[in-house]
Design an enzyme around this catalytic site. Structure first.
Site, mmCIF file in Angstrom:
data_model
loop_
_atom_site.group_PDB
_atom_site.id
_atom_site.type_symbol
_atom_site.label_atom_id
_atom_site.label_comp_id
_atom_site.label_asym_id
_atom_site.label_seq_id
_atom_site.Cartn_x
_atom_site.Cartn_y
_atom_site.Cartn_z
ATOM 1 N N GLU A 107 0.592 -1.265 0.181
ATOM 2 C CA GLU A 107 -0.116 -0.228 0.235
ATOM 3 C C GLU A 107 1.097 1.412 0.017
ATOM 4 O O GLU A 107 2.223 1.268 0.380
ATOM 5 C CB GLU A 107 -1.021 -0.016 0.765
ATOM 6 C CG GLU A 107 -1.875 0.983 1.445
ATOM 7 C CD GLU A 107 -2.863 0.873 2.869
ATOM 8 O OE1 GLU A 107 -3.073 0.218 2.730
ATOM 9 O OE2 GLU A 107 -2.704 2.325 3.377
ATOM 10 N N ASP A 109 0.582 5.371 0.488
ATOM 11 C CA ASP A 109 -0.331 6.141 0.927
ATOM 12 C C ASP A 109 -0.942 7.806 1.117
ATOM 13 O O ASP A 109 0.382 8.140 1.369
ATOM 14 C CB ASP A 109 -0.678 5.965 2.593
ATOM 15 C CG ASP A 109 -1.909 4.898 2.512
ATOM 16 O OD1 ASP A 109 -2.517 3.817 2.125
ATOM 17 O OD2 ASP A 109 -1.017 4.321 3.840
ATOM 18 N N GLU A 111 -2.954 10.473 2.606
ATOM 19 C CA GLU A 111 -4.223 10.346 3.481
ATOM 20 C C GLU A 111 -4.031 11.935 4.306
ATOM 21 O O GLU A 111 -3.159 12.696 4.083
ATOM 22 C CB GLU A 111 -4.018 10.061 4.771
ATOM 23 C CG GLU A 111 -4.149 8.455 4.261
ATOM 24 C CD GLU A 111 -4.793 7.733 5.951
ATOM 25 O OE1 GLU A 111 -5.867 6.892 5.623
ATOM 26 O OE2 GLU A 111 -3.717 8.029 6.174
ATOM 27 N N HIS A 124 -0.583 13.665 5.421
ATOM 28 C CA HIS A 124 -0.368 11.832 6.233
ATOM 29 C C HIS A 124 0.908 10.765 5.032
ATOM 30 O O HIS A 124 -0.279 10.180 4.047
ATOM 31 C CB HIS A 124 -1.051 11.720 6.615
ATOM 32 C CG HIS A 124 -0.835 10.333 7.517
ATOM 33 N ND1 HIS A 124 0.592 10.407 8.751
ATOM 34 C CD2 HIS A 124 -0.603 8.851 7.058
ATOM 35 C CE1 HIS A 124 -0.079 9.087 9.213
ATOM 36 N NE2 HIS A 124 -0.534 8.638 7.776
ATOM 37 N N THR A 125 1.719 10.163 5.002
ATOM 38 C CA THR A 125 2.097 9.184 3.634
ATOM 39 C C THR A 125 2.571 8.403 4.699
ATOM 40 O O THR A 125 2.984 8.073 5.986
ATOM 41 C CB THR A 125 3.161 9.890 3.041
ATOM 42 O OG1 THR A 125 4.761 10.468 4.042
ATOM 43 C CG2 THR A 125 2.625 11.731 2.506
ATOM 44 N N ASN A 126 2.663 6.719 3.972
ATOM 45 C CA ASN A 126 2.430 5.652 4.209
ATOM 46 C C ASN A 126 3.609 4.168 3.684
ATOM 47 O O ASN A 126 2.858 5.200 2.426
ATOM 48 C CB ASN A 126 1.419 5.363 5.661
ATOM 49 C CG ASN A 126 2.607 4.379 6.433
ATOM 50 O OD1 ASN A 126 3.892 4.267 6.280
ATOM 51 N ND2 ASN A 126 1.398 3.566 7.549
ATOM 52 N N ASN A 134 3.997 1.054 9.464
ATOM 53 C CA ASN A 134 5.190 1.215 10.347
ATOM 54 C C ASN A 134 6.298 2.878 9.512
ATOM 55 O O ASN A 134 7.232 2.709 10.125
ATOM 56 C CB ASN A 134 5.776 1.113 11.324
ATOM 57 C CG ASN A 134 4.536 -0.498 12.156
ATOM 58 O OD1 ASN A 134 3.504 0.545 12.368
ATOM 59 N ND2 ASN A 134 5.186 -1.345 11.790
ATOM 60 N N GLU A 136 6.136 6.627 8.496
ATOM 61 C CA GLU A 136 4.756 7.483 8.354
ATOM 62 C C GLU A 136 6.120 8.797 8.282
ATOM 63 O O GLU A 136 6.701 8.436 8.676
ATOM 64 C CB GLU A 136 3.910 7.367 9.382
ATOM 65 C CG GLU A 136 2.561 6.544 9.314
ATOM 66 C CD GLU A 136 3.663 5.543 10.587
ATOM 67 O OE1 GLU A 136 4.176 5.159 11.473
ATOM 68 O OE2 GLU A 136 2.374 4.848 10.346
ATOM 69 N N GLY A 205 -4.232 14.587 17.091
ATOM 70 C CA GLY A 205 -4.489 12.862 18.056
ATOM 71 C C GLY A 205 -5.758 12.571 18.400
ATOM 72 O O GLY A 205 -5.930 11.946 19.404
ATOM 73 N N ARG A 283 10.282 4.934 19.378
ATOM 74 C CA ARG A 283 8.766 3.896 18.986
ATOM 75 C C ARG A 283 9.572 2.882 18.446
ATOM 76 O O ARG A 283 8.989 1.525 18.991
ATOM 77 C CB ARG A 283 8.586 5.286 17.920
ATOM 78 C CG ARG A 283 7.648 4.238 17.060
ATOM 79 C CD ARG A 283 6.828 4.962 15.910
ATOM 80 N NE ARG A 283 6.244 3.658 14.944
ATOM 81 C CZ ARG A 283 5.408 4.619 13.681
ATOM 82 N NH1 ARG A 283 5.880 5.499 12.912
ATOM 83 N NH2 ARG A 283 4.658 3.698 12.899
HETATM 84 C C1 LIG Z 1 -3.938 21.356 13.380
HETATM 85 O O1 LIG Z 1 -3.759 22.564 14.039
HETATM 86 C C2 LIG Z 1 -2.535 22.230 15.104
HETATM 87 C C3 LIG Z 1 -2.174 23.613 15.559
HETATM 88 O O2 LIG Z 1 -1.910 24.333 14.485
HETATM 89 C C4 LIG Z 1 -1.452 21.440 14.859
HETATM 90 O O3 LIG Z 1 -0.855 21.799 15.723
HETATM 91 C C5 LIG Z 1 -2.333 19.927 14.140
HETATM 92 O O4 LIG Z 1 -0.243 19.390 13.670
HETATM 93 C C6 LIG Z 1 -2.416 19.978 13.151
HETATM 94 N N1 LIG Z 1 -3.333 19.338 11.861
HETATM 95 C C7 LIG Z 1 -3.933 18.224 12.584
HETATM 96 C C8 LIG Z 1 -4.089 17.073 11.779
HETATM 97 O O5 LIG Z 1 -4.118 18.004 13.759
#
Ligand SMILES: *[C@@H]1O[C@H](CO)[C@@H](O)[C@H](O)[C@H]1NC(C)=O
Ligand SMILES: *[C@@H]1O[C@H](CO)[C@@H](O)[C@H](O)[C@H]1NC(C)=O
Ligand SMILES: *[C@@H]1O[C@H](CO)[C@@H](O)[C@H](O)[C@H]1NC(C)=O
Length: 297
Positions: A107, A109, A111, A124-126, A134, A136, A205, A283
């Site tokens: 795969e 990616d 994203e 985001h890539t992977n 793993n 990323e 997150g 990690r």
């Molecule tokens: C969203 O914005 C915050 C604050 O600027 C940043 O820390 C974060 O990396 C950004 N992206 C995501 C996917 O959370």
């Protein structure tokens, strides 16, 4: 007329050039969302118009949606222009990737992780090889990806995989099979794209959830170009890998980044990279994956 005569050879040459350009596969293969893709889910949340040139994928509180190419491919270029969800896209993910099937799948990616209004998207890539990911790497875009269409392209050939954004390489995964590191060169892949609710993890997150009052969330697509080697079963493996002029992806110029591209990728990685698995020794308990000690590009 007589005065035009001396120009005739150059005019003929020009005509010939135009004809050759028109015949050049790499310029005319123009894919089409009606003819080249199927819906995997959420068909009711999509729209195709402009004779198959334009596509919209939508996420609302009922469903997201996803497409997949009808063909499988082994090597080539997968290109599309995407305009990501505008405004408050926190908690949404728009994915664009190549994948084979099965437990030991490969795969590649892209994203796009949404964010609150005015906060940057994350690219985001992977890469998964024989079921193992793993790897990323994440970047901030150097532009607002929700304002306009931008070109996201994956070049995949026997020597390297390159992720391009508007023609600028952001990441490379080189074939280091000679060092015992696996490379995705044995399984055909389809290209996929989808939009869905990933607010468990996507934005900061998982701290920022989807604000459904901003729904529907729409990603727009245009100019799909599948300049890749179609796979008709194991017999295609040799055909797609062979270094012939028709297999343009095997030409030497695609086996490494050009001097100019090396400058571009350095610029991106120095200024816009936010995560690199090869720098996350915590990690991997100090044992970084083996490709991390080899040149990336
Ligand atoms: C969203 O914005 C915050 C604050 O600027 C940043 O820390 C974060 O990396 C950004 N992206 C995501 C996917 O959370
Ligand atoms: C989904 O959104 C629609 C339109 O905003 C709203 O009428 C409906 O109540 C929502 N449904 C759920 C389950 O939240
Ligand atoms: C999109 O980027 C790829 C990779 O650099 C390039 O080959 C392609 O020509 C670009 N497409 C357009 C329409 O500029």
């Amino acid at each position: 007329m007589a005065r035009l005569l001396p120009l005739l050879p150059s005019l003929l040459l020009l005509l010939l050039l135009l004809l050759l350009l028109a015949l050049d596969q790499s310029l005319v293969v123009h894919s089409d969302f009606y003819k080249d893709v199927d819906f995997v889910w959420g068909y009711q949340n999509s729209a195709i118009w402009n004779n198959g040139e334009s596509l919209a994928l939508m996420l609302n509180n009922v469903s997201g949606c996803g497409i997949v190419t009808k063909n499988e491919y082994l090597f080539g270029s997968i290109e599309v222009q995407i305009k990501l969800v505008k405004g408050n896209s926190a908690g949404t993910v728009t994915a664009y990737y190549l994948s084979s099937v099965g437990e030991k799948h490969d795969e590649i990616d892209f994203e796009f992780l949404g964010n609150e209004t005015g906060q940057p998207y994350t690219i985001h890539t992977n890469i998964f090889i024989q079921g193992v990911g793993n790897r990323e790497e994440q970047f901030y875009p150097w532009f607002d990806p929700s304002a306009d269409l931008h070109n996201y392209t994956i070049h995949w050939n026997p020597t390297q995989v390159v992720w391009y954004v508007d023609g600028i390489p952001i990441r490379v995964f080189r074939n280091y099979e000679s060092h015992g590191i696996p490379f995705p060169n044995k399984q055909a892949m389809r290209a996929y794209s989808s939009i869905w609710n990933a607010d468990e993890w996507a934005t900061r997150g998982g701290l920022v959830k989807i604000d459904w009052s901003s729904a529907p969330f729409v990603a727009y697509y245009q100019y799909l170009q599948l300049r890749a080697c179609p796979w008709f079963g194991p017999g295609s493996s040799k055909h797609c890998s062979q270094g012939t002029p028709a297999n343009w992806w095997t030409l030497p110029e695609y086996s490494t980044l050009s001097y100019e591209e090396q400058g571009q990728i350095n610029w991106v990685r120095e200024n816009y990279m936010i995560y690199d698995y090869c720098k996350d020794s915590e990690r991997f308990s100090g044992a970084l994956p083996p490709e991390c000690s080899l040149p990336k590009y």
